[in-house]
Enzyme design. Structure first.
Site, PDB file in Angstrom:
ATOM      1  CE  LYS A 174      36.594  37.061  43.211  1.00  0.00           C
ATOM      2  NZ  LYS A 174      37.322  37.349  41.935  1.00  0.00           N
TER       3      LYS A 174
ATOM      4  CB  SER B 102      42.423  35.962  46.199  1.00  0.00           C
ATOM      5  OG  SER B 102      42.607  36.930  47.191  1.00  0.00           O
TER       6      SER B 102
ATOM      7  CG  ASP C  27      39.362  39.937  40.534  1.00  0.00           C
ATOM      8  OD1 ASP C  27      40.374  39.217  40.567  1.00  0.00           O
ATOM      9  OD2 ASP C  27      38.311  39.635  41.101  1.00  0.00           O
TER      10      ASP C  27
ATOM     11  CE  LYS D 268      43.017  38.327  39.837  1.00  0.00           C
ATOM     12  NZ  LYS D 268      43.197  37.797  41.208  1.00  0.00           N
ATOM     13  CB  THR D 269      45.077  44.144  42.471  1.00  0.00           C
ATOM     14  OG1 THR D 269      43.850  43.425  42.369  1.00  0.00           O
ATOM     15  CG2 THR D 269      44.781  45.617  42.667  1.00  0.00           C
TER      16      THR D 269
ATOM     17  CG  HIS E  77      39.886  35.009  38.674  1.00  0.00           C
ATOM     18  ND1 HIS E  77      40.537  34.240  39.609  1.00  0.00           N
ATOM     19  CD2 HIS E  77      39.518  36.140  39.323  1.00  0.00           C
ATOM     20  CE1 HIS E  77      40.558  34.870  40.767  1.00  0.00           C
ATOM     21  NE2 HIS E  77      39.956  36.026  40.622  1.00  0.00           N
TER      22      HIS E  77
ATOM     23  NE  ARG F 128      36.549  33.496  47.035  1.00  0.00           N
ATOM     24  CZ  ARG F 128      36.711  32.186  46.896  1.00  0.00           C
ATOM     25  NH1 ARG F 128      35.665  31.367  46.942  1.00  0.00           N
ATOM     26  NH2 ARG F 128      37.922  31.670  46.727  1.00  0.00           N
TER      27      ARG F 128
ATOM     28  NE  ARG G  36      40.589  40.527  49.374  1.00  0.00           N
ATOM     29  CZ  ARG G  36      40.864  39.989  48.195  1.00  0.00           C
ATOM     30  NH1 ARG G  36      40.966  40.754  47.121  1.00  0.00           N
ATOM     31  NH2 ARG G  36      41.044  38.689  48.081  1.00  0.00           N
TER      32      ARG G  36
END
Length: 528
Positions: A198, A235, A254, A239-240, A217, A56, A319
């Site tokens: 996002k 990130s 997410d 989380k994933t 988030h 990003r 990713r």
């Protein structure tokens, strides 16, 4: 029908003969590969490279300063204002630029699995692979829903259009501009697909609180007893990975909303980091990479077309994007009840926070507002090694409103539903980044599973003498010396020095929350 707030330029663009509207996955795969945008890998996914923008670009993100939202936005370094005049001029240039392209790609879908509050979106793409990305990441409409679909927000993405800062009023060639009044997101100068995902999340973070829904988030999953767990974190914190558990059903990886009825997924897919991905460590994610999945910046062997997930030469921020139904164990639709357990994930590059600790209500509020973690390599432009940071509510890059809006909603939800909150360090242990080691995933999984199962509710704990956190002294499957971070350091004086340094950073950061209650400050933060 186009939203009445969207001007004639977009209407004309969307009535052109160069549009490919709502193409299927096979059609988009064929378009992306034949146009030379991506290559097909051995497992059927496509791999695209995003050039110099492999993460990003937060410094190139703006919100238009206009009357309908001006007084609501928490303006600053995250939410940077840009004038309506600059937006309008740049917007016209982008529309004209895209209208001359031989082909454009349009996706219509939704954000939000709760049909009563979902947002109808439309995405206009210059690239076919970008359109496949949004097709997999957002919620795909049925044929019946498509007949009555009326966009409430539109993304216009032109990655090959470069702004001229001296003329266009931007800081660089890249721009991500959200216009709340015209309900348009304008993206140019970057091929990184995550900007689209996002941007919609930021919009939901603006709209949902007006409906008394907390946007989050976080990833979420649910067990056989309908027990729901949330995993907050930036990130790369896990989380994933941690929510994709074979013993629990995935709600989403997410972005979620928490309403009076429970939790719902905002998206229809997953966007997983895949550096060092393996079938042994992360079988659910590895198995989800198949035909129709999109790999970003993953190195692929030119002859065998086999991805090398261990190769981070293009970026550490590799990713994989895939629809949620590529994960076998999911909730359909992506809706569940109220959370029983909340996990805050931090990747502590200092290596001084406990691998898991139980939080009181005040500590939960303090650490949610603090949002301490480390920006990991590649997630943003210019980040090449972990950097300590405080990201309010574990998601400040995506929060248009003041942090206390979201924090107050969380505090209310914790009280109403008696959720247990844990802080989990997925970062370093035994030393700082470069000296210590990253916490082993098998240990983190064991700790998280114990917390979810309620096995840590009444265990013996000891108090961390710097941060005041309650650290379990024994967890099945985890070496005892790991549970107290000081014990994991060979040089105890070095630990004390780094812990004191991080404690001071917490205090300095929290000074910006002057309006927070005294109890949260005194009972929630460091004690030394």
């Amino acid at each position: 029908m186009i939203s009445a707030k969207i001007n004639d330029e977009l209407t004309n663009l969307l009535s052109g003969e160069n549009l490919n509207v709502q193409l299927s996955v096979p059609q988009l795969v064929e378009k992306a590969t034949t146009r030379g945008e991506a290559i097909l890998t051995a497992d059927g996914a496509i791999r695209a490279k995003t050039g110099k923008y492999t993460g990003r670009s937060p410094k190139d993100r703006y919100i238009v300063e206009e009357p309908t939202s001006k007084d609501k936005i928490d303006w600053g370094t995250v939410n940077r204002p840009i004038s309506s005049e600059v937006f309008d001029t740049l917007y016209t240039k982008v529309i004209n630029y895209l209208s001359e392209k031989d082909e454009l790609f349009v996706f219509k879908g939704f954000a939000g699995a709760d049909e009563s509050t979902r947002l109808a979106i439309e995405v206009v793409n210059e690239y076919a692979w970008h359109n496949l990305f949004v097709h997999q990441l957002f919620i795909r409409p049925t044929e019946e829903e498509l007949k009555t679909h009326e966009s409430q927000f539109t993304i216009v993405s032109a990655p090959t259009f470069k702004a001229d800062p001296s003329i266009d009023g931007t800081d660089s060639e890249t721009f991500i501009i959200v216009n709340m009044e015209k309900r348009i997101v304008l993206i140019g100068g970057t091929e990184y697909a995550g900007e689209m995902k996002k941007s919609i999340f930021s919009i939901m973070n603006y709209l949902l609180p007006e409906k008394d829904i907390m946007p989050m988030h976080c990833s979420a999953n649910v067990g056989e007893e309908d027990d729901v767990t949330l995993f907050f974190g930036l990130s790369g914190t896990g989380k994933t990975t941690l929510s994709a558990d074979s013993d629990r059903k995935l709600i989403g990886d997410d972005e979620h909303g928490w309403s009076d009825h429970g939790v719902f997924n905002i998206e229809g897919g997953c966007y997983a980091k895949c550096i060092d991905l393996s079938a042994e460590k992360e079988p659910e994610i590895h198995g989800a990479i198949r035909f129709g999945s999109v790999l970003e910046n993953v190195v692929v062997d030119e002859e065998t077309r086999i991805p090398d997930y261990a190769d981070g030469s293009l970026t550490e921020n590799t990713r994989a994007a895939y629809p949620i139904h590529y994960i076998d164990n999911i909730v359909t639709p992506s809706i569940a009840g109220h959370p029983n357990t909340i996990v805050f994930l931090t990747a502590d590059a200092f290596g001084v926070l406990p691998p898991i600790s139980k939080l009181s209500k005040e500590q939960a509020m303090y650490h949610f507002l603090s949002g301490y973690t480390s920006k990991l390599a590649g997630t943003e432009r210019g980040i090449t090694s972990p950097e300590a940071t405080f990201s309010t509510c574990f998601g400040s890059p995506f929060l248009p409103l003041h942090a206390t809006v979201y924090a107050e909603m969380l505090g209310k939800k914790i009280d109403e539903h008696n959720a247990q909150v844990f802080l989990v360090n997925t970062g370093w242990t035994g030393g700082v980044y470069g000296v210590g080691n990253r916490m082993e995933l098998k240990y983190t999984r064991a700790m998280v599973r114990a917390a979810i199962a309620g096995k840590l509710d009444n265990v013996e704990t000891e108090t961390n003498q710097v941060f005041g956190l309650q650290m379990p002294t024994a967890i099945e499957g985890v070496p005892a010396e790991v549970l107290n971070p000081r014990n994991a350091w060979a040089d105890k004086d070095a630990y004390d020095e780094k812990a004191a340094e991080l404690s001071q950073l917490f205090r300095e950061n929290f000074q910006k929350f002057g309006e927070v209650s005294k109890d949260i400050v005194e009972k929630g933060g460091p004690i030394a």
